[in-house]
Design a protein around this motif. Structure first.
Motif, short mmCIF file in Angstrom:
data_model
loop_
_atom_site.label_atom_id
_atom_site.label_comp_id
_atom_site.label_asym_id
_atom_site.label_seq_id
_atom_site.Cartn_x
_atom_site.Cartn_y
_atom_site.Cartn_z
N LYS A 163 49.75 10.60 43.28
CA LYS A 163 50.67 9.54 42.85
C LYS A 163 51.11 8.70 44.05
CE LYS A 163 53.70 7.52 40.06
NZ LYS A 163 53.30 6.54 39.07
N LEU A 164 51.44 9.38 45.16
CA LEU A 164 51.89 8.67 46.35
C LEU A 164 50.79 7.86 47.01
CD1 LEU A 164 54.12 11.46 47.97
CD2 LEU A 164 54.90 9.38 46.80
N SER A 165 49.52 8.20 46.75
CA SER A 165 48.40 7.47 47.36
C SER A 165 48.28 6.06 46.81
CB SER A 165 47.08 8.22 47.15
OG SER A 165 46.60 8.04 45.83
N ASP A 166 48.93 5.80 45.68
CA ASP A 166 48.91 4.48 45.06
C ASP A 166 47.48 3.97 44.88
OD1 ASP A 166 50.19 2.30 43.88
OD2 ASP A 166 50.35 1.20 45.78
N SER A 167 46.69 4.76 44.13
CA SER A 167 45.29 4.43 43.83
C SER A 167 44.46 4.29 45.10
CB SER A 167 45.19 3.17 42.97
OG SER A 167 45.86 3.36 41.74
N PHE A 168 44.63 5.21 46.02
CA PHE A 168 43.91 5.24 47.30
C PHE A 168 44.24 4.08 48.23
CE2 PHE A 168 40.84 7.72 44.64
CZ PHE A 168 40.99 8.93 45.30
N SER A 169 45.35 3.41 48.00
CA SER A 169 45.71 2.30 48.90
C SER A 169 46.51 2.78 50.11
CB SER A 169 46.49 1.22 48.14
OG SER A 169 47.74 1.71 47.72
N LEU A 226 46.49 5.69 53.02
CA LEU A 226 45.55 6.65 53.60
C LEU A 226 46.11 8.06 53.70
CD1 LEU A 226 42.78 7.12 54.88
CD2 LEU A 226 43.79 6.51 57.09
N GLY A 227 47.32 8.22 54.22
CA GLY A 227 47.88 9.56 54.42
C GLY A 227 47.95 10.38 53.15
N LEU A 263 45.78 13.77 52.07
CA LEU A 263 46.51 14.98 51.68
C LEU A 263 46.12 15.44 50.29
CD1 LEU A 263 50.10 14.39 53.08
CD2 LEU A 263 48.42 16.09 53.83
N MET A 264 45.86 14.50 49.40
CA MET A 264 45.47 14.85 48.04
C MET A 264 44.20 15.72 48.08
SD MET A 264 44.08 12.44 44.97
CE MET A 264 42.55 12.20 45.84
N PHE A 265 43.19 15.29 48.83
CA PHE A 265 41.95 16.05 48.92
C PHE A 265 42.17 17.41 49.58
CE2 PHE A 265 40.09 11.77 48.41
CZ PHE A 265 39.25 12.03 47.34
#
Length: 107
Positions: A21-27, A29-30, A34-36
């Motif tokens: 959710k925090l990655s904002d559709s992979f926009s 990077l951090g 972390l998701m992966f």
């Protein structure tokens, strides 16, 4: 040991979903990285858990508790509104996880 690994897998899965959710559709990077990392670690723990417990029990608890926790995190962290019916269905999931755990001890 199986239960400890399962709890760790659940916490890591929750962290991965929050990071998604925090990655904002992979926009961002951090959080994307972390998701992966969190998902890979979660699946690794889940894999080791299967050496101690039945796959049906492990997966049901992992997914059920994950659903409950991410629903709560959505409300607390991301201010997503939970409706009364949503809370009811989350309660049904909790009852199912508890019931599965109890029934698993019978056989």
């Amino acid at each position: 040991m199986g239960w400890l690994l399962l709890v760790l897998a659940i916490v890591l899965e929750l962290s991965g979903t929050v990071s998604m959710k925090l990655s904002d559709s992979f926009s961002r990077l951090g959080p994307s990285i972390l998701m992966f990392v969190f998902y890979a670690a979660s699946f690794t723990c889940l894999n080791y858990t299967l050496g101690y417990m039945k796959v049906s029990t492990v997966y049901a608890i992992w997914s059920g508790v994950g659903i409950v926790l991410i629903s709560l995190a959505g409300g607390l962290i991301f201010q997503e509104k939970l409706t009364l019916t949503s809370i009811l269905w989350i309660g049904i999931i909790v009852i199912g996880v508890v019931g599965l755990n109890i029934s698993g001890k019978e056989g």
